[in-house]
Design an enzyme around this catalytic site. Structure first.
Site, PDB file in Angstrom:
ATOM      1  N   LYS A  78      63.731  34.022  49.395  1.00 57.52           N
ATOM      2  CA  LYS A  78      62.365  34.557  49.378  1.00 57.52           C
ATOM      3  C   LYS A  78      61.760  34.435  50.777  1.00 57.52           C
ATOM      4  CE  LYS A  78      58.047  33.997  46.735  1.00 57.52           C
ATOM      5  NZ  LYS A  78      57.370  33.202  45.678  1.00 57.52           N
ATOM      6  N   SER A 153      55.414  35.932  41.971  1.00 57.90           N
ATOM      7  CA  SER A 153      55.533  36.544  43.262  1.00 57.90           C
ATOM      8  C   SER A 153      56.962  36.657  43.795  1.00 57.90           C
ATOM      9  CB  SER A 153      54.700  35.751  44.269  1.00 57.90           C
ATOM     10  OG  SER A 153      55.187  34.438  44.387  1.00 57.90           O
ATOM     11  N   SER A 177      55.807  31.742  39.605  1.00 62.24           N
ATOM     12  CA  SER A 177      56.444  32.779  40.427  1.00 62.24           C
ATOM     13  C   SER A 177      57.963  32.789  40.469  1.00 62.24           C
ATOM     14  CB  SER A 177      55.923  32.710  41.849  1.00 62.24           C
ATOM     15  OG  SER A 177      54.681  33.340  41.903  1.00 62.24           O
TER      16      SER A 177
HETATM   17  N1  GLN Z   1      50.752  34.550  39.785  1.00 62.18           N
HETATM   18  C1  GLN Z   1      50.226  33.271  40.160  1.00 62.18           C
HETATM   19  C2  GLN Z   1      49.259  33.456  41.300  1.00 62.18           C
HETATM   20  O1  GLN Z   1      49.007  34.543  41.644  1.00 62.18           O
HETATM   21  C3  GLN Z   1      51.338  32.350  40.534  1.00 62.18           C
HETATM   22  C4  GLN Z   1      51.895  32.630  41.861  1.00 62.18           C
HETATM   23  C5  GLN Z   1      52.986  31.689  42.254  1.00 62.18           C
HETATM   24  O2  GLN Z   1      53.540  30.972  41.424  1.00 62.18           O
HETATM   25  N2  GLN Z   1      53.279  31.666  43.540  1.00 62.18           N
HETATM   26  O3  GLN Z   1      48.746  32.534  41.833  1.00 62.18           O
END
Ligand code: GLN
Length: 487
Positions: A78, A153, A177
Site C-alpha cells: 500500500k 482505504s 481499511s
Molecule cells: N473508512 C475509515 C475512514 O475513513 C477507515 C479508514 C482506515 O481504516 N484507514 O476513516
C-alpha cells in the site's frame, strides 16, 4: 498461470525447482499488463527492481540456501508505507513526488525475507475512506464487477490480490481499511492486535488506531505474512514486546468446543439482508463443525462510529500538520506574502476534500472549550467499548460478525454523502477502538459479489482467530475467481 496460486503453493514450486522466481515474476507482470488497465490497482510499478530481486532468489535456490516461505513471492505494498528509493504518495497530491530515504519496518522485514515487490497500490488519500475513490489519482475497480468499488482505504491492495496482480499485499487498517476491502474483493485480510506490527515508516493517519496487516488469498498465507512482519521494533515505542509465536501453528482444522459469540448489534439495522443471511449460514457451518454459537451483546458498540469520527480526525489533524510545504512534499507555486500564506495555499492545493474535512473536524474537536465535550467524551466511550469486549471475551473465544454491512457498491454511489460512506465501517471500527485483532474471510457470493465474515479475538490472540478462519476455510473453500468485467 502461476499468478493464480497462493504463496505457500508457489513456495513448494520454488524449492522443488518446478519454477523459478524470475519465471514467477514475469508471469505476474504479464498478468498486470493484461488486466491493470481495467482494475487500476497500482499507483506505481517496480518491475525492474522486482526482476533484480527475483534473480537473486534464484541464485539462492541454485546455491541450495534455505529459502524463507515468502522468498520470491510477488508482493504489493500500500502506498502509505515508506519504501526506500520508491515513490510513496499516500495517493495525495501533497506527496506526489515523495521518495523516502528509508523503508518502513514491516516492508523492511519482508525485504529481509526476499519478497519481490511488484509496486505500490492505490488507496484513499491518507487512508481516509472506504472505497478508494478518495485517491487523488484515480479510483480502483473491484475485479468482481468493474463498475463497483473495491472498498477502502486499502482498495488497491485488495483488488491487486483478487485480480492475481500480486500474490499477497500489505494494507493498513485504522477503522477497517484492510478488512472491508478484503471483504468486498473476496480475499483474506487481517488487522493484527494494535502494537503487534511496527508502524515505523507507515505514514500516520490516527496513531492510536493504525495497524499494518496482510491481505492474502488464503488463511495459510495470512499466517505466513504475519510471522514475517510482527515483532517489537525499537523505532516504534508502541510496538509490543511479546513472545514470538509461529502463527502457522494455528492452522489446524479443529473448532470443536470453540465458543463463538455473535454480538447482536452487528446483525441488526443497516446490515443488508443478503449479507446477514450469508453470515448466518457461516455460523451454522461453525456449529456443524462443533463450535458453540451464541448470541451476545456489546452494549456500547452502537457509539463506536461516532467515537471513531472524533478520535480519528483529532489524531489526523495533528499528524497531518507536518505537511506544510517546508520539509518535504508539494509546495504551492503561487506568489505568497509570508509563511502562513505559503502553508495555507500549499495545504489548500495539496490535500483533497475528505482530508480537509477530517482536519477541520479534528481541529474543532480538539479546540479549547470543545475538547472535553467531544474528544474527551469519545475517549470515555472508547473505554466503555474496551470493557464490553473484555467482558465478552471472558465468555467467548471469538466474536463473529459481517465485515461490511453491504457488498461492493457502485463507483460514485456514496461519494456525495460522507455519512453513508462512513457507515461502511460500522462492523470493523470497534476492533480498532479496542485494539483487538480481527480477520475477514470470504463466506460466499451474493448476486455475484463477495461477502466477508469477520472474526474478532482477544488482544494478542491471533492464533485463535486464525484457527477459526482456517477451519472455516477448509469446509468452505472459496474457489470462485473474479470475472474482471462489468456485469
Ligand atoms: N473508512 C475509515 C475512514 O475513513 C477507515 C479508514 C482506515 O481504516 N484507514 O476513516
Amino acid at each position: 498461470m502461476l499468478h493464480k496460486l497462493t504463496a505457500h503453493e508457489l513456495h513448494e514450486k520454488l524449492i522443488s525447482k518446478e519454477t523459478s522466481a524470475v519465471e514467477l515474476c514475469k508471469d505476474v507482470f504479464e498478468r498486470i499488463k493484461a488486466v491493470e488497465s481495467k482494475v487500476k490497482a497500482y499507483i506505481s510499478l517496480t518491475e525492474e527492481k522486482a526482476l533484480f530481486t527475483a534473480n537473486k532468489v534464484d541464485e539462492k535456490v541454485k546455491s541450495s540456501e534455505n529459502l524463507s516461505p515468502l522468498a520470491g513471492i510477488p508482493t504489493a505494498i500500500k502506498d502509505n508505507m515508506c519504501t526506500k528509493g520508491v515513490k510513496t504518495t499516500c495517493a495525495s497530491k501533497i506527496l506526489k513526488n515523495f521518495v523516502p530515504v528509508y523503508s518502513s519496518t514491516a516492508v523492511e522485514k519482508l525485504f529481509n525475507e526476499n519478497i519481490v515487490m511488484t509496486g505500490k497500490t492505490n488507496m484513499d488519500e491518507f487512508a481516509m475512506g472506504s472505497s478508494t475513490e478518495n485517491s487523488s489519482f484515480w479510483p480502483t475497480s473491484n475485479p468482481w464487477d468493474l463498475r463497483t468499488v473495491p472498498g477502502g482505504s486499502s482498495g488497491g491492495s485488495a483488488a491487486a490480490v483478487a485480480a492475481d496482480e500480486a500474490i499477497f499485499a500489505l494494507g493498513s487498517d485504522t477503522g477497517g481499511s484492510i478488512r472491508q476491502p478484503a471483504s468486498l474483493c473476496g480475499v483474506v485480510g487481517m488487522k493484527p492486535t494494535y502494537g503487534l506490527v511496527s508502524r515505523y515508516g507507515l505514514v500516520a493517519f490516527a496513531s492510536s488506531l493504525d495497524q499494518i496487516g496482510p491481505i492474502t488469498k488464503d488463511v495459510t498465507d495470512c499466517a505466513l505474512v504475519l510471522n514475517a512482519i510482527c515483532g517489537k521494533d525499537p523505532m516504534d515505542s508502541t510496538s509490543l514486546n511479546t513472545k514470538t509465536l509461529d502463527y502457522t501453528e494455528a492452522l489446524v482444522n479443529d473448532v470443536k468446543g470453540l465458543k463463538v459469540g455473535v454480538p447482536k448489534e452487528f446483525m441488526g439495522e443497516g446490515i443488508d439482508l443478503k449479507v446477514k443471511k450469508m453470515v448466518e449460514d457461516a455460523l451454522m457451518l461453525f456449529e456443524k463443525m462443533g463450535a458453540i454459537v451464541e448470541e451476545t451483546s456489546l452494549s456500547h458498540v452502537d457509539y463506536a462510529l461516532s467515537a471513531y469520527y472524533l478520535i480519528a480526525p483529532a489524531e489526523a489533524s495533528s499528524n497531518l500538520a507536518r505537511f506544510d510545504g517546508v520539509r518535504y512534499g508539494y509546495r504551492t507555486r503561487q506568489k505568497v506574502e509570508d509563511m502562513i500564506e505559503m502553508y495555507s495555499k500549499t495545504r489548500a492545493e495539496g490535500f483533497g476534500s475528505e482530508v480537509k474535512r477530517r482536519i477541520m473536524l479534528g481541529a474543532y474537536a480538539l479546540s479549547a472549550g470543545y475538547y472535553e465535550a467531544y474528544y474527551g467524551q469519545a475517549q470515555k466511550v472508547r473505554t466503555l467499548i474496551i470493557e464490553d469486549f473484555n467482558k465478552a471475551f471472558e465468555k467467548y473465544d471469538v466474536l463473529v460478525s459481517p465485515t461490511s454491512p453491504t457488498v461492493a457498491f457502485k463507483i460514485g454511489e456514496k461519494v456525495e454523502d460522507p455519512l453513508k460512506m462512513y457507515m461502511s465501517d460500522v462492523c470493523t471500527i470497534p476492533a480498532n477502538l479496542a485494539g483487538i485483532p480481527a480477520i475477514s474471510i470470504p463466506c460466499g457470493l451474493t448476486d455475484g459479489l463477495p461477502v466477508g465474515l469477520q472474526i474478532m479475538g482477544k488482544a494478542l490472540d491471533e492464533i485463535t482467530i486464525l484457527r477459526a478462519a482456517y477451519a472455516f476455510e477448509q469446509e468452505f473453500w472459496f474457489k470462485e475467481k473474479p470475472a474482471l468485467f462489468g456485469r
